[in-house]
Scaffold this active site. Structure first.
Site, PDB file in Angstrom:
ATOM      1  N   TYR A  14      -2.033 -14.436  11.653  1.00 32.60           N
ATOM      2  CA  TYR A  14      -1.606 -12.816  11.052  1.00 32.60           C
ATOM      3  C   TYR A  14      -0.156 -13.006  11.193  1.00 32.60           C
ATOM      4  O   TYR A  14       0.419 -12.349  10.310  1.00 32.60           O
ATOM      5  CB  TYR A  14      -1.808 -12.007  12.352  1.00 32.60           C
ATOM      6  CG  TYR A  14      -1.876 -10.557  12.269  1.00 32.60           C
ATOM      7  CD1 TYR A  14      -2.485  -9.935  11.207  1.00 32.60           C
ATOM      8  CD2 TYR A  14      -0.880 -10.003  13.136  1.00 32.60           C
ATOM      9  CE1 TYR A  14      -2.217  -8.503  11.234  1.00 32.60           C
ATOM     10  CE2 TYR A  14      -0.772  -8.733  13.215  1.00 32.60           C
ATOM     11  CZ  TYR A  14      -1.450  -7.790  11.980  1.00 32.60           C
ATOM     12  OH  TYR A  14      -1.312  -6.459  11.965  1.00 32.60           O
ATOM     13  N   TYR A  19       9.526  -9.856  -4.818  1.00 31.83           N
ATOM     14  CA  TYR A  19       9.109  -9.087  -6.118  1.00 31.83           C
ATOM     15  C   TYR A  19      10.234  -7.875  -6.269  1.00 31.83           C
ATOM     16  O   TYR A  19      10.515  -7.298  -7.341  1.00 31.83           O
ATOM     17  CB  TYR A  19       7.899  -8.319  -5.916  1.00 31.83           C
ATOM     18  CG  TYR A  19       6.677  -9.273  -6.512  1.00 31.83           C
ATOM     19  CD1 TYR A  19       6.202 -10.184  -5.692  1.00 31.83           C
ATOM     20  CD2 TYR A  19       6.108  -8.840  -7.527  1.00 31.83           C
ATOM     21  CE1 TYR A  19       5.297 -11.103  -6.535  1.00 31.83           C
ATOM     22  CE2 TYR A  19       4.977  -9.574  -8.388  1.00 31.83           C
ATOM     23  CZ  TYR A  19       4.703 -10.638  -7.558  1.00 31.83           C
ATOM     24  OH  TYR A  19       3.754 -11.647  -8.400  1.00 31.83           O
ATOM     25  N   ARG A  65      -8.760  -3.924  20.475  1.00 34.77           N
ATOM     26  CA  ARG A  65      -7.599  -3.743  20.819  1.00 34.77           C
ATOM     27  C   ARG A  65      -7.469  -2.879  22.141  1.00 34.77           C
ATOM     28  O   ARG A  65      -8.210  -2.312  22.449  1.00 34.77           O
ATOM     29  CB  ARG A  65      -6.906  -2.860  19.591  1.00 34.77           C
ATOM     30  CG  ARG A  65      -6.336  -3.757  18.630  1.00 34.77           C
ATOM     31  CD  ARG A  65      -5.725  -2.882  17.370  1.00 34.77           C
ATOM     32  NE  ARG A  65      -6.635  -2.658  16.294  1.00 34.77           N
ATOM     33  CZ  ARG A  65      -6.318  -2.083  15.114  1.00 34.77           C
ATOM     34  NH1 ARG A  65      -5.036  -2.109  14.781  1.00 34.77           N
ATOM     35  NH2 ARG A  65      -7.222  -1.919  14.228  1.00 34.77           N
ATOM     36  N   ALA A  75       2.465  -2.582   4.509  1.00 28.58           N
ATOM     37  CA  ALA A  75       2.156  -2.363   6.144  1.00 28.58           C
ATOM     38  C   ALA A  75       2.587  -3.778   6.751  1.00 28.58           C
ATOM     39  O   ALA A  75       1.640  -4.502   7.040  1.00 28.58           O
ATOM     40  CB  ALA A  75       0.703  -1.833   6.491  1.00 28.58           C
ATOM     41  N   SER A 134      -5.755  -5.488   5.794  1.00 32.36           N
ATOM     42  CA  SER A 134      -5.510  -6.829   6.513  1.00 32.36           C
ATOM     43  C   SER A 134      -6.388  -6.646   7.820  1.00 32.36           C
ATOM     44  O   SER A 134      -6.223  -5.323   8.388  1.00 32.36           O
ATOM     45  CB  SER A 134      -4.089  -7.227   6.511  1.00 32.36           C
ATOM     46  OG  SER A 134      -4.119  -8.454   7.795  1.00 32.36           O
TER      47      SER A 134
HETATM   48  P1  NAD Z   1      -8.200  -1.665  10.260  1.00 32.32           P
HETATM   49  O1  NAD Z   1      -8.659  -3.163  10.622  1.00 32.32           O
HETATM   50  O2  NAD Z   1      -8.630  -0.577  10.909  1.00 32.32           O
HETATM   51  O3  NAD Z   1      -7.847  -1.479   8.668  1.00 32.32           O
HETATM   52  C1  NAD Z   1      -7.525  -2.779   7.954  1.00 32.32           C
HETATM   53  C2  NAD Z   1      -8.448  -2.380   6.547  1.00 32.32           C
HETATM   54  O4  NAD Z   1      -8.155  -3.412   5.373  1.00 32.32           O
HETATM   55  C3  NAD Z   1      -9.953  -2.504   6.877  1.00 32.32           C
HETATM   56  O5  NAD Z   1     -10.497  -1.564   6.226  1.00 32.32           O
HETATM   57  C4  NAD Z   1     -10.216  -3.804   6.218  1.00 32.32           C
HETATM   58  O6  NAD Z   1     -11.508  -3.650   5.805  1.00 32.32           O
HETATM   59  C5  NAD Z   1      -9.458  -3.722   4.830  1.00 32.32           C
HETATM   60  N1  NAD Z   1      -9.265  -5.148   4.363  1.00 32.32           N
HETATM   61  C6  NAD Z   1      -9.207  -6.346   5.181  1.00 32.32           C
HETATM   62  N2  NAD Z   1      -9.103  -7.410   4.308  1.00 32.32           N
HETATM   63  C7  NAD Z   1      -9.329  -7.023   2.880  1.00 32.32           C
HETATM   64  C8  NAD Z   1      -9.298  -7.446   1.687  1.00 32.32           C
HETATM   65  N3  NAD Z   1      -9.077  -8.683   1.477  1.00 32.32           N
HETATM   66  N4  NAD Z   1      -9.423  -6.661   0.665  1.00 32.32           N
HETATM   67  C9  NAD Z   1      -9.714  -5.265   0.797  1.00 32.32           C
HETATM   68  N5  NAD Z   1      -9.590  -4.786   2.180  1.00 32.32           N
HETATM   69  C10 NAD Z   1      -9.342  -5.443   3.157  1.00 32.32           C
HETATM   70  O7  NAD Z   1      -6.617  -1.984  10.876  1.00 32.32           O
HETATM   71  P2  NAD Z   1      -5.443  -0.872  10.806  1.00 32.32           P
HETATM   72  O8  NAD Z   1      -4.883  -0.678  12.141  1.00 32.32           O
HETATM   73  O9  NAD Z   1      -5.693   0.230  10.179  1.00 32.32           O
HETATM   74  O10 NAD Z   1      -4.225  -1.705  10.185  1.00 32.32           O
HETATM   75  C11 NAD Z   1      -4.002  -1.486   8.803  1.00 32.32           C
HETATM   76  C12 NAD Z   1      -2.508  -2.290   8.199  1.00 32.32           C
HETATM   77  O11 NAD Z   1      -1.580  -1.922   9.226  1.00 32.32           O
HETATM   78  C13 NAD Z   1      -2.952  -3.829   8.414  1.00 32.32           C
HETATM   79  O12 NAD Z   1      -2.146  -4.311   7.428  1.00 32.32           O
HETATM   80  C14 NAD Z   1      -2.217  -3.882   9.680  1.00 32.32           C
HETATM   81  O13 NAD Z   1      -1.570  -5.411   9.563  1.00 32.32           O
HETATM   82  C15 NAD Z   1      -1.049  -3.039   9.874  1.00 32.32           C
HETATM   83  N6  NAD Z   1      -0.600  -2.876  11.192  1.00 32.32           N
HETATM   84  C16 NAD Z   1      -1.339  -1.816  11.909  1.00 32.32           C
HETATM   85  C17 NAD Z   1      -0.911  -1.681  13.165  1.00 32.32           C
HETATM   86  C18 NAD Z   1      -1.611  -0.874  14.311  1.00 32.32           C
HETATM   87  O14 NAD Z   1      -1.394  -0.701  15.426  1.00 32.32           O
HETATM   88  N7  NAD Z   1      -2.836  -0.389  14.066  1.00 32.32           N
HETATM   89  C19 NAD Z   1       0.459  -2.130  13.748  1.00 32.32           C
HETATM   90  C20 NAD Z   1       0.895  -3.315  13.177  1.00 32.32           C
HETATM   91  C21 NAD Z   1       0.329  -3.358  11.672  1.00 32.32           C
HETATM   92  N1  UDP Z   2      -5.158  -6.371  26.222  1.00 31.55           N
HETATM   93  C1  UDP Z   2      -5.845  -6.144  27.510  1.00 31.55           C
HETATM   94  N2  UDP Z   2      -6.863  -5.893  27.662  1.00 31.55           N
HETATM   95  C2  UDP Z   2      -7.962  -5.532  26.601  1.00 31.55           C
HETATM   96  C3  UDP Z   2      -7.415  -5.602  25.161  1.00 31.55           C
HETATM   97  C4  UDP Z   2      -5.976  -6.252  25.316  1.00 31.55           C
HETATM   98  O1  UDP Z   2      -5.157  -6.283  28.694  1.00 31.55           O
HETATM   99  O2  UDP Z   2      -8.959  -5.283  26.640  1.00 31.55           O
HETATM  100  C5  UDP Z   2      -3.728  -6.667  26.186  1.00 31.55           C
HETATM  101  C6  UDP Z   2      -3.243  -7.645  25.349  1.00 31.55           C
HETATM  102  O3  UDP Z   2      -3.496  -8.878  26.162  1.00 31.55           O
HETATM  103  C7  UDP Z   2      -2.056  -7.311  24.867  1.00 31.55           C
HETATM  104  C8  UDP Z   2      -1.948  -5.949  24.761  1.00 31.55           C
HETATM  105  O4  UDP Z   2      -3.068  -5.456  25.659  1.00 31.55           O
HETATM  106  O5  UDP Z   2      -1.075  -7.761  25.949  1.00 31.55           O
HETATM  107  C9  UDP Z   2      -2.129  -5.342  23.624  1.00 31.55           C
HETATM  108  O6  UDP Z   2      -3.365  -5.835  22.866  1.00 31.55           O
HETATM  109  P1  UDP Z   2      -3.735  -5.528  21.594  1.00 31.55           P
HETATM  110  O7  UDP Z   2      -4.821  -6.382  21.295  1.00 31.55           O
HETATM  111  O8  UDP Z   2      -3.969  -4.032  21.601  1.00 31.55           O
HETATM  112  O9  UDP Z   2      -2.576  -5.840  20.377  1.00 31.55           O
HETATM  113  P2  UDP Z   2      -1.470  -6.769  20.434  1.00 31.55           P
HETATM  114  O10 UDP Z   2      -0.135  -5.784  20.508  1.00 31.55           O
HETATM  115  O11 UDP Z   2      -1.605  -7.876  21.229  1.00 31.55           O
HETATM  116  O12 UDP Z   2      -1.325  -7.066  18.886  1.00 31.55           O
END
Ligand code: NAD
Ligand code: UDP
Length: 312
Positions: free
Chosen positions: A144, A158, A185, A113, A74
């Site tokens: 989202y 499920y 981010r 996730a 995602s």
């Molecule tokens: P990311 O964007 O680096 O990784 C997501 C991956 O999913 C990408 O490689 C993308 O190409 C792939 N993808 C998206 N849509 C797809 C599809 N339809 N089919 C196949 N692959 C697909 O982001 P991430 O930070 O690694 O996040 C991974 C997961 O963890 C996500 O589900 C995200 O919502 C969840 N998550 C991450 C964070 C964080 O802080 N990093 C926080 C909360 C939840």
């Molecule tokens: N943010 C910011 N400057 C940036 C990017 C993000 O001040 O260049 C802020 C954003 O408005 C949010 C927080 O940092 O309040 C975290 O943003 P992020 O996009 O990393 O993830 P979120 O927690 O909002 O999903």
């Protein structure tokens, strides 16, 4: 075990793949590169226990018999899921169901996730798993938030109706090497801006809070959760809360940058506060994050430094 990881070319999916391989499993990675990058898996090119398939999980697929499914596909960064609004809703609904069908078909374990965004702009602080959240269902972030909430509902259905051994992790802001340098981010933006000597873009007053978890801590929690019997959501994240201004200051300190701070408008529905209550993870998994924000930023420095284009 033979394990399927969706979203394997992403930030978390690639770290999870590394960990599963290190634990002795075989991994099938699937990704459509919506936001991921094959570079994140380049070091596995000669790893015989790793195979990769470029595939959109919204289209049905069969990876063959698997023992476990980790569903990480995602878009995850706000600018990316706003750009990919419909795709985000589809992957969080059809995509999640396709991955659940694989787990059901092969009797595999399943971990999805999920996210702290299920709590929206929370009215309870810190957020426990019992809190039902405060989400705007029609705001820009809803593509989202609501996809992730629907996914959680689908995963529980499920489990209840089809007997799949499911797990739900609600991940709070996680960062580290391979966080895409330009996916918008906050940690990647601030690190790249600081290293380029550009102003750090703080949205709003910078008084909004987030709690930042280093990737190795998160992956450890996820592996432990995947092995336990809990089916309801579990928060994983670092419970030390920072304002975004404090985060900017930490980045300036770690990068030894002289960049200034520039204030920009706050995006719509940006949550004011976010901090996980991790009592459940502590009790259930004996898990505790170990890496502080400054330590984690130091561990990420080389990755972001290598991502800054070298001048002429
Ligand atoms: P990311 O964007 O680096 O990784 C997501 C991956 O999913 C990408 O490689 C993308 O190409 C792939 N993808 C998206 N849509 C797809 C599809 N339809 N089919 C196949 N692959 C697909 O982001 P991430 O930070 O690694 O996040 C991974 C997961 O963890 C996500 O589900 C995200 O919502 C969840 N998550 C991450 C964070 C964080 O802080 N990093 C926080 C909360 C939840
Ligand atoms: N943010 C910011 N400057 C940036 C990017 C993000 O001040 O260049 C802020 C954003 O408005 C949010 C927080 O940092 O309040 C975290 O943003 P992020 O996009 O990393 O993830 P979120 O927690 O909002 O999903």
């Amino acid at each position: 075990m033979r394990v399927l990881v969706t979203g394997a070319a992403g930030f978390l999916g690639s770290h999870l793949t590394d960990r599963l391989l290190a634990d002795g499993h075989s991994v099938i990675g699937v990704d459509n590169f919506a936001t991921g990058d094959l570079d994140n898996l380049a070091h596995l090119r000669r790893e015989p226990r790793f195979t990769f398939e470029e595939h959109d999980i919204c289209d049905p697929f069969d990876p063959g018999a698997v023992d476990y499914v980790f569903n990480f596909a995602s878009p995850a960064s706000p600018p990316e899921y706003l750009r990919l609004a419909i795709e985000t809703l589809r992957v969080g609904s059809t995509g999640t169901e396709n991955s659940l069908k694989i787990a059901q078909m092969y009797g595999a374990g399943y971990l999805h996730a999920s996210t702290s965004e299920c709590y929206g702009d929370p009215l309870e602080h810190p957020q426990t798993e019992e809190y039902w959240g405060h989400v705007n269902p029609v705001g820009p972030r809803s593509v989202y938030d609501e996809a992730k909430r629907f996914s959680e509902s689908l995963v529980m259905a499920y489990h209840r109706a089809r007997g799949v051994n499911t797990h739900l992790v609600r991940i709070f802001n996680t960062y580290g090497p391979r966080l895409h340098p330009s996916d918008g981010r906050v940690i990647s933006n601030f690190m790249m801006q600081a290293l380029r000597g550009e102003a750090l873009t703080v949205y709003g007053s910078g008084s909004q809070t987030r709690s930042f978890c280093y990737v190795s801590d998160l992956i450890e929690g996820i592996v432990r959760l995947s092995r336990c019997d809990e089916h309801y959501p579990v928060n994983l994240g670092n419970s030390t809360e920072f304002t975004i201004l404090e985060c900017a200051q930490a980045v300036l300190e770690v990068t030894e940058s002289k960049s200034k701070i520039r204030f920009e408008p706050l995006p719509e529905d940006d949550p004011a506060r976010r901090c996980p209550d991790i009592a459940k993870a502590r009790a259930l998994l004996g898990w505790e994050p170990k890496v502080s924000l400054k330590e984690g930023l130091k561990l990420s420095l080389e990755f972001f430094r290598n991502s800054v284009p070298v001048g002429p």
